[in-house]
Write a protein that holds these residues in place. Structure first.
Motif, short mmCIF file in Angstrom:
data_model
loop_
_atom_site.label_atom_id
_atom_site.label_comp_id
_atom_site.label_asym_id
_atom_site.label_seq_id
_atom_site.Cartn_x
_atom_site.Cartn_y
_atom_site.Cartn_z
N THR A 330 0.83 -1.21 0.00
CA THR A 330 0.00 0.00 0.00
C THR A 330 0.86 1.26 0.00
O THR A 330 0.55 2.24 -0.66
CB THR A 330 -0.91 0.01 1.24
N TRP A 331 1.96 1.20 0.75
CA TRP A 331 2.78 2.40 0.94
C TRP A 331 3.93 2.49 -0.05
O TRP A 331 4.78 3.38 0.10
CB TRP A 331 3.32 2.44 2.37
N SER A 332 4.01 1.63 -1.05
CA SER A 332 5.09 1.71 -2.02
C SER A 332 5.12 3.09 -2.67
O SER A 332 4.10 3.56 -3.20
CB SER A 332 4.93 0.64 -3.11
N ALA A 333 6.30 3.74 -2.64
CA ALA A 333 6.49 5.07 -3.24
C ALA A 333 5.49 6.09 -2.69
O ALA A 333 4.98 6.93 -3.43
CB ALA A 333 6.40 5.00 -4.76
N HIS A 334 5.22 6.03 -1.39
CA HIS A 334 4.31 7.00 -0.78
C HIS A 334 4.80 8.42 -1.10
O HIS A 334 5.99 8.72 -1.00
CB HIS A 334 4.30 6.79 0.74
N PRO A 335 3.90 9.31 -1.52
CA PRO A 335 4.34 10.66 -1.92
C PRO A 335 5.13 11.40 -0.84
O PRO A 335 6.11 12.09 -1.16
CB PRO A 335 3.02 11.38 -2.22
N VAL A 336 4.72 11.27 0.42
CA VAL A 336 5.43 11.97 1.49
C VAL A 336 6.83 11.39 1.67
O VAL A 336 7.80 12.13 1.88
CB VAL A 336 4.62 11.91 2.80
N SER A 337 6.96 10.08 1.57
CA SER A 337 8.28 9.46 1.68
C SER A 337 9.18 9.91 0.53
O SER A 337 10.37 10.18 0.73
CB SER A 337 8.14 7.94 1.69
N CYS A 338 8.63 9.96 -0.66
CA CYS A 338 9.42 10.42 -1.80
C CYS A 338 9.90 11.85 -1.60
O CYS A 338 11.05 12.19 -1.90
CB CYS A 338 8.60 10.31 -3.09
N ALA A 339 9.01 12.72 -1.12
CA ALA A 339 9.39 14.11 -0.87
C ALA A 339 10.50 14.20 0.17
O ALA A 339 11.46 14.96 0.03
CB ALA A 339 8.17 14.91 -0.43
N ALA A 340 10.38 13.40 1.23
CA ALA A 340 11.42 13.39 2.27
C ALA A 340 12.74 12.89 1.71
O ALA A 340 13.81 13.44 2.01
CB ALA A 340 10.97 12.53 3.44
N ALA A 341 12.70 11.83 0.90
CA ALA A 341 13.93 11.28 0.33
C ALA A 341 14.60 12.28 -0.61
O ALA A 341 15.82 12.43 -0.59
CB ALA A 341 13.61 9.98 -0.40
N LEU A 342 13.82 12.95 -1.43
CA LEU A 342 14.40 13.95 -2.33
C LEU A 342 15.06 15.07 -1.55
O LEU A 342 16.16 15.54 -1.91
CB LEU A 342 13.32 14.50 -3.26
N ALA A 343 14.42 15.51 -0.47
CA ALA A 343 15.02 16.56 0.35
C ALA A 343 16.30 16.07 1.02
O ALA A 343 17.29 16.81 1.13
CB ALA A 343 14.02 17.04 1.39
N ALA A 344 16.30 14.81 1.48
CA ALA A 344 17.51 14.25 2.09
C ALA A 344 18.64 14.17 1.08
O ALA A 344 19.80 14.50 1.39
CB ALA A 344 17.22 12.87 2.68
#
Length: 449
Positions: A330-344
């Motif tokens: 369900t959480w694969s490529a969750h938008p919030v996780s992607c945003a956090a990873a890009l910022a990191a």
């Protein structure tokens, strides 16, 4: 004024209600003992955690190998906030969103060439189980459905889902659940008496890679799908691969049609001085798992990087219109996780944190090595920005290590212990002064045991 002397105090808000501690069941924790003497973090900023009274605790474990850029990064918090308001959730089944493709592109640029197809999940455990499924799917696509076995190592840790537990070679992780998934066999670990207090890669032990050849001769290469190893075995106590060991595993896997999987949940994102340990050791696997530091620990996320030839065999071998790989979360490529990873990733790039880690690692390892003079210390191992310090057992195995971890908290230092080993994984934003403080607290605490 020194950096460490200027640490700002933090305290819990006035009137904050104290929780009962009756209802949460903590993971990997002796819950009854913890609740009798709780060790709580209330806040974190930069290189420090803070307890509810505002006492600073230096984070020499990067959280749990998760937070090399330091705590409380505003850039990640702002990216998460903006993403929640823009697109809080979308399924990745038959749908997608732009940031997931952007993140895949960014990660592909960091990874070894041609290991550039990314499958997103939410934890290291999920990444390992996903990698196992990809290996099985690849072997089926290549016309070898009988290749269902996996080879791992003793003293390995590959997460807590059933597949990862079966791969793991740490006895307490395997006792209750390790035999539910069958078809996993284990090579020896790489710790050897001859390498005690070795600096960097040990000189002895390359031949232990031939355990894989022995298992092939026993079980038949035609039955083995993949060999799964951590380049540096982390949670077991930092076992650095001997010179030539990973190269020999690659040779054997290639010669026998076996996929080689590097579990880089701990090693990935600069811990060994390069973006991934595969690059530090110059050995190219077929799959790489990653998690933890992918978002600087701010939001759960993980991924599996897959070599082109593995991805293409699975995807191009499926009928038109078919789901090529029947797997996902369900959480694969969750938008919030992607945003956090890009910022990191922006932080890692803009602040040159992988380079800074590489530059600091020599001083870090030199200072940690000075602890060998303590009579309670029986071995020290390290590579890049990770090190393990074994202390002499006292009573039941692991008891002294557990006592050490609690005393370190009381003395103002956070790190992980496994058994009787203290594991250091400093943040990449540490200075030499932070390293000195870490070693000083360790020295005083170990000497008091």
């Amino acid at each position: 004024m020194s950096t460490l002397a200027a640490v700002p105090p933090f305290a819990s808000p006035a009137g904050a209600e104290t929780p009962s501690m009756k209802h949460q069941w903590l993971p990997f924790t002796p819950n009854r003992e913890f609740k009798s003497d709780p060790k709580l973090f209330a806040r974190a900023q930069g290189q420090y955690f803070y307890d509810p009274a505002g006492r600073a605790i230096l984070d020499a474990g990067s959280g749990l190998f998760t937070t090399p850029a330091g705590h409380g990064r505003r850039e990640i918090a702002d990216a998460v906030h903006a993403q929640l308001l823009e697109l809080d959730f979308t399924p990745s089944f038959l749908r997608a969103h732009p940031k997931s493709f952007e993140l895949a592109d960014r990660l592909a640029a960091l990874l070894p060439a041609h290991i550039d197809k990314l499958f997103f999940v939410s934890s290291g455990s999920e990444a390992v189980d996903t990698a196992m499924k990809i290996c099985l799917a690849y072997q089926r696509a290549k016309g070898a459905p009988g290749r269902t076995m996996f080879v791992s190592r003793e003293r390995a840790y590959h997460g807590v889902n059933f597949g990862g537990v079966a791969l793991s070679g740490m006895v307490n992780n395997r006792r209750a659940y390790g035999n539910v998934v069958h078809g996993v066999v284990h090579m020896r670990d790489t710790w050897m008496e001859e390498n005690r207090f070795a600096s960097g890669q040990p000189q002895f032990g390359r031949e232990r890679a031939d355990d894989l050849l022995r298992l092939i001769q026993l079980h038949g290469a035609e039955n083995i799908a993949a060999c799964v190893v951590e380049p540096v075995a982390g949670s077991t106590g930092v076992l650095v691969p001997p010179v030539g060991y990973l190269e020999r595993l690659r040779e054997i896997c290639t010669a026998n049609g076996i996929l080689l999987v590097f579990d880089e949940v701990i090693c990935g994102f600069g811990r060994t001085g390069e973006p991934f340990a595969a690059q530090s050791f110059g050995v190219k696997p077929d799959l790489i798992t990653m998690a933890k530091a992918i978002t600087n620990g701010a939001v759960p996320m993980a991924a599996v990087a897959v070599a082109d030839h593995v991805h293409d065999a699975i995807v191009n071998g499926a009928p038109d219109g078919a789901i090529e790989f029947f797997h996902g979360y369900t959480w694969s490529a969750h938008p919030v996780s992607c945003a956090a990873a890009l910022a990191a990733l922006d932080i890692y790039r803009d602040e040159r944190l992988f380079e800074r880690a590489r530059e600091l690692s020599g001083y870090f390892l030199e200072q940690v090595a000075t602890l060998r003079e303590l009579p309670t210390v029986t071995d020290i191992r390290g590579f890049g920005m990770i090190a393990g310090i074994d202390v002499k057992a006292d009573g039941a195995p692991g008891q002294r290590g557990y006592d050490l971890q609690k005393k370190l908290f009381d003395n103002g230092l956070h790190l992980k212990t496994t058994g009787d080993c203290a594991i250091l994984a400093p943040q990449f934003v540490f200075t030499r002064e932070h390293v000195d403080a870490t070693v000083r607290i360790l020295r005083d605490t170990i000497a008091s045991l």
